[in-house]
Design a protein around this motif. Sequence first.
Motif: not given
Length: 317
Positions: A267, A273, A275
């Motif tokens: 992340s 989170s 992503t």
Amino acid sequence: MPGLCAMTSRILFTLGIALIFAAGCSSRPRVAPTVDLQSGARVPPPDNQGDRGEILVWVRNDSGQTRTFRLADEGALNVLGQDDGIILSTSRGELTWQAREKEVDLEGCEHFDGTPAVPTKGTITLANLLGPNGDVVQKVVDSDGAEGGEIDDLQHHVNLLGTIGPYLFIHETSYVYACGAHGNTIASALIWDADQGKAINLVAELPDKDKLVERAKGKLEEDDGDTGANKEESDGPSLAQFVPVYGERGALRVDAQFAEWACYACSDGMWGSYTRSAVVPTEWVPERMRAWVMPPVVVKEFLETHREWRLGGWSRR
């Protein structure tokens, strides 16, 4: 094959993006429904021609402080006054943005050694638009359903990214620790029409979305920190939010942020989170917002002489 935790997180990310835009770029059902507004004809958007009285310009500095300046919309630059915070001129009168924290009760988590859960506290942020008397005229982000549950930590924040006339572009983040291996950050977006008192959906109006997706994908692929496994698991970037961006002299553009699934450690912190994100200019402004693409001359002059402030939006009385 990804682990169960990774697969579950990927499903939640995909559903989260879909639900955000199914609700018209709103954050969750906590977004308040349309409120009862006083009757009256809506004021047309500014045409930037002629003398129209007073322009409200709200700005933000590097410390996060916000202020609204009142400019005379005639002749040379003339600052009539200023107020702390963000004030918008709408067809329903002047409205003031308010975001305040509220403490909520949490059940806490039962420890792995069997120690009973200990109730704790979290915080959520309520966002409202206030009338001239300080009363809540529109509830933009409400708190329904925020309390309870097996949660040990909840920190929810609401950030006004910018405005275009009466349209507010809002970003929400929530850090939640719900008794799992680690906490998670959840992000969402909302576009609020203060004239109508409700959320609106701009996704269907966006042209050339596929081209923007490809541009976002290209920017994400430039990240050398990405892994081959992560690329195989991702379905590609999805539209997450629109962001209004004003140049040094007040010219407006609208950027689009795209997010794609990633492993927790991958992340990038730009969205939630699990992503990774990329922001690309759209080269597009919605039809209903085009009257605010170029600001009046006095707004340009104000920005040139007050470079310690960044424009967040402007409106005209």
